[in-house]
Design a protein around this motif. Structure first.
Motif, mmCIF file in Angstrom:
data_model
loop_
_atom_site.group_PDB
_atom_site.id
_atom_site.type_symbol
_atom_site.label_atom_id
_atom_site.label_comp_id
_atom_site.label_asym_id
_atom_site.label_seq_id
_atom_site.Cartn_x
_atom_site.Cartn_y
_atom_site.Cartn_z
ATOM 1 N N ARG A 16 -8.115 -17.073 -11.906
ATOM 2 C CA ARG A 16 -9.306 -16.493 -12.532
ATOM 3 C C ARG A 16 -10.269 -15.892 -11.524
ATOM 4 N NH1 ARG A 16 -13.542 -20.889 -12.818
ATOM 5 N NH2 ARG A 16 -12.546 -22.824 -12.148
ATOM 6 N N PHE A 17 -10.032 -16.107 -10.234
ATOM 7 C CA PHE A 17 -10.933 -15.596 -9.211
ATOM 8 C C PHE A 17 -10.393 -14.375 -8.469
ATOM 9 C CE2 PHE A 17 -11.776 -20.261 -9.304
ATOM 10 C CZ PHE A 17 -13.026 -20.192 -9.890
ATOM 11 N N LEU A 18 -9.084 -14.214 -8.452
ATOM 12 C CA LEU A 18 -8.485 -13.158 -7.640
ATOM 13 C C LEU A 18 -7.460 -12.372 -8.448
ATOM 14 C CD1 LEU A 18 -7.958 -15.272 -4.421
ATOM 15 C CD2 LEU A 18 -9.598 -13.406 -4.665
ATOM 16 N N SER A 19 -7.552 -11.064 -8.351
ATOM 17 C CA SER A 19 -6.604 -10.197 -9.038
ATOM 18 C C SER A 19 -5.267 -10.195 -8.298
ATOM 19 C CB SER A 19 -7.160 -8.767 -9.093
ATOM 20 O OG SER A 19 -6.179 -7.868 -9.566
ATOM 21 N N PRO A 20 -4.155 -10.291 -9.034
ATOM 22 C CA PRO A 20 -2.841 -10.266 -8.378
ATOM 23 C C PRO A 20 -2.592 -9.005 -7.562
ATOM 24 C CG PRO A 20 -2.635 -11.048 -10.637
ATOM 25 C CD PRO A 20 -4.040 -10.535 -10.482
ATOM 26 N N ASP A 21 -3.254 -7.891 -7.912
ATOM 27 C CA ASP A 21 -2.972 -6.651 -7.190
ATOM 28 C C ASP A 21 -3.658 -6.581 -5.828
ATOM 29 O OD1 ASP A 21 -5.610 -6.017 -7.727
ATOM 30 O OD2 ASP A 21 -5.162 -4.331 -9.054
ATOM 31 N N LEU A 22 -4.396 -7.633 -5.439
ATOM 32 C CA LEU A 22 -4.983 -7.642 -4.100
ATOM 33 C C LEU A 22 -3.925 -7.711 -3.009
ATOM 34 C CD1 LEU A 22 -8.117 -9.966 -4.409
ATOM 35 C CD2 LEU A 22 -8.045 -7.479 -4.207
ATOM 36 N N VAL A 23 -2.714 -8.098 -3.393
ATOM 37 C CA VAL A 23 -1.654 -8.191 -2.398
ATOM 38 C C VAL A 23 -1.108 -6.811 -2.023
ATOM 39 C CG1 VAL A 23 0.333 -8.384 -3.956
ATOM 40 C CG2 VAL A 23 0.333 -9.625 -1.780
ATOM 41 N N GLN A 24 -1.466 -5.803 -2.807
ATOM 42 C CA GLN A 24 -1.010 -4.448 -2.490
ATOM 43 C C GLN A 24 -1.524 -4.008 -1.125
ATOM 44 O OE1 GLN A 24 -2.168 -1.814 -5.667
ATOM 45 N NE2 GLN A 24 -1.009 -2.931 -7.214
ATOM 46 N N ASP A 25 -0.675 -3.370 -0.368
ATOM 47 C CA ASP A 25 -0.989 -2.808 0.949
ATOM 48 C C ASP A 25 -1.082 -3.850 2.063
ATOM 49 O OD1 ASP A 25 -1.117 -0.259 -0.133
ATOM 50 O OD2 ASP A 25 -3.278 -0.350 -0.470
ATOM 51 N N VAL A 26 -0.907 -5.132 1.759
ATOM 52 C CA VAL A 26 -0.948 -6.127 2.831
ATOM 53 C C VAL A 26 0.161 -5.870 3.844
ATOM 54 C CG1 VAL A 26 -0.716 -8.591 3.364
ATOM 55 C CG2 VAL A 26 -2.066 -7.871 1.404
ATOM 56 N N ASP A 27 1.278 -5.325 3.381
ATOM 57 C CA ASP A 27 2.382 -5.053 4.304
ATOM 58 C C ASP A 27 2.039 -3.976 5.328
ATOM 59 O OD1 ASP A 27 2.285 -3.012 2.435
ATOM 60 O OD2 ASP A 27 4.455 -2.913 2.138
ATOM 61 N N ARG A 28 0.921 -3.292 5.159
ATOM 62 C CA ARG A 28 0.490 -2.291 6.146
ATOM 63 C C ARG A 28 0.116 -2.948 7.468
ATOM 64 N NH1 ARG A 28 -1.893 2.650 3.697
ATOM 65 N NH2 ARG A 28 -3.348 2.648 5.449
ATOM 66 N N TRP A 29 -0.302 -4.216 7.407
ATOM 67 C CA TRP A 29 -0.752 -4.873 8.625
ATOM 68 C C TRP A 29 -0.134 -6.247 8.863
ATOM 69 C CZ3 TRP A 29 -3.813 -9.222 7.505
ATOM 70 C CH2 TRP A 29 -4.304 -9.290 6.204
ATOM 71 N N VAL A 30 0.807 -6.634 7.989
ATOM 72 C CA VAL A 30 1.599 -7.849 8.217
ATOM 73 C C VAL A 30 3.067 -7.417 8.243
ATOM 74 C CG1 VAL A 30 2.151 -10.165 7.415
ATOM 75 C CG2 VAL A 30 -0.118 -9.220 6.984
ATOM 76 N N PRO A 31 3.635 -7.195 9.421
ATOM 77 C CA PRO A 31 5.000 -6.665 9.502
ATOM 78 C C PRO A 31 6.053 -7.553 8.848
ATOM 79 C CG PRO A 31 3.877 -6.489 11.628
ATOM 80 C CD PRO A 31 3.009 -7.333 10.745
ATOM 81 N N ASP A 32 5.885 -8.878 8.948
ATOM 82 C CA ASP A 32 6.865 -9.810 8.393
ATOM 83 C C ASP A 32 6.218 -10.510 7.205
ATOM 84 O OD1 ASP A 32 8.772 -11.697 7.815
ATOM 85 O OD2 ASP A 32 9.047 -12.378 9.878
ATOM 86 N N LEU A 33 6.293 -9.863 6.035
ATOM 87 C CA LEU A 33 5.584 -10.337 4.845
ATOM 88 C C LEU A 33 6.547 -10.598 3.694
ATOM 89 C CD1 LEU A 33 2.887 -10.788 3.224
ATOM 90 C CD2 LEU A 33 3.039 -8.356 2.599
ATOM 91 N N THR A 34 6.321 -11.729 3.028
ATOM 92 C CA THR A 34 7.001 -12.051 1.782
ATOM 93 C C THR A 34 5.936 -12.372 0.743
ATOM 94 O OG1 THR A 34 8.882 -12.996 2.977
ATOM 95 C CG2 THR A 34 8.679 -13.554 0.644
ATOM 96 N N VAL A 35 6.111 -11.886 -0.475
ATOM 97 C CA VAL A 35 5.176 -12.160 -1.563
ATOM 98 C C VAL A 35 5.905 -12.953 -2.640
ATOM 99 C CG1 VAL A 35 3.699 -11.172 -3.343
ATOM 100 C CG2 VAL A 35 3.835 -10.083 -1.093
ATOM 101 N N LEU A 36 5.287 -14.045 -3.064
ATOM 102 C CA LEU A 36 5.859 -14.896 -4.102
ATOM 103 C C LEU A 36 4.858 -15.039 -5.236
ATOM 104 C CD1 LEU A 36 8.009 -16.943 -5.156
ATOM 105 C CD2 LEU A 36 6.750 -18.714 -3.894
#
Length: 285
Positions: free
Chosen positions: A237-257
């Motif tokens: 209820r505090f954070l939108s799921p789409d905030l994870v978009q573009d994180v891979d721009r600055w985290v080269p080794d990223l997994t999203v679950l």
């Protein structure tokens, strides 16, 4: 409930940090649990039970929470995110007979603050993995908001997140701000969450006041070279799921679950959280 088999104080600039050890002290897998607001390390008790002897578990009370003592709590700079990063390394350096890298697991503000030590060049030597739950980087939010602000099609997303973050802006309002912590806790009665300590609720507000506006206006570019797993509770209820978009721009080794859960997923689903952490630490995700 598992009791800590060891506890000590780690000293950082302007703070005495309460540190607790659980699990198997002889394990080659060491995990560090970092709680958010308005919690303290006890919110991880059920998750620690689920980890059992599969790892050495270190948890600590961050500034504003639990038994950690801040020397000058009336000063905003005592809660600056740069100090919180120093705290993380102070805790890690205080671990006796540490073997191998540390695998960090952080929730809510604990995750927000952990992105700062992950920017440090030391991070790739100290941390083997980072699991972030419901706690985006402020620097990422700043850069993402700027990009989305230039695209009208993205404005609903920006406005939606501003609405979810009502409590953050409320913390900054004189007089009214003192009532916001209670409203924060009561706003979602259907959201399973650990019982909130009134002291944690009041003291932890300074984390937001000292950092959010300052770093949303200006800050370093986001960066994390540590293998990172971002867990996205779809009913947060505090954070939108789409905030994870573009994180891979600055985290080269990223997994999203994505998980079908609410904000306090590590508390409401401790067994799942323990398995996710250990799988990621062992490179299974």
């Amino acid at each position: 409930m598992t009791e800590p088999h060891s506890r000590w104080t780690a000293h950082s600039t302007g703070a005495a940090l309460a540190v607790f050890e659980y699990g198997d002290p002889e394990s080659d897998t060491t995990v560090l649990l970092v709680h958010g607001y308005p919690d303290d390390h006890t919110m991880f008790h059920q998750m620690i039970d689920a980890i059992g002897d599969r790892a050495r578990v270190i948890a600590y009370d961050t500034r504003g929470g639990g038994r950690t003592v801040v020397e000058r709590p009336e000063r905003s700079e005592s809660f600056a995110i740069e100090r919180l990063a120093d705290d993380t390394y102070a805790v890690v350096e205080s671990i006796p007979d540490l073997r191998g890298p540390v695998h960090a697991f952080a929730h809510d503000w604990g995750s927000v603050q952990m992105w700062e030590p992950m920017r440090d060049p030391r991070a790739v030597e100290v941390f083997g993995s980072f699991t972030s739950v419901s706690g985006p980087s402020i620097d990422h939010l700043r850069e993402t908001s700027r990009r989305r602000g230039l695209r009208p099609t993205q404005w609903p997303s920006v406005l939606g997140q501003l609405g979810r973050s009502w409590y953050i802006w409320g913390f900054h309002v004189p007089v009214l701000g003192k009532y916001v912590p209670r409203l924060f806790v009561e706003a979602g009665p259907a959201d399973p969450a650990p019982a909130a300590d009134p002291l944690n609720m009041q003291r932890g507000v300074e984390l937001y006041r000292a950092n959010i506006i300052r770093r949303m206006l200006s800050g370093p570019p986001p960066r994390c070279d540590v293998p990172t797993l971002v867990v996205v509770p779809l009913k947060d209820r505090f954070l939108s799921p789409d905030l994870v978009q573009d994180v891979d721009r600055w985290v080269p080794d990223l997994t999203v679950l994505e998980v079908d859960a609410k904000h306090w997923w590590p508390w409401s689903h401790p067994g799942d959280a323990a398995d996710v952490l250990l799988d990621h630490a062992h490179g299974d995700r």
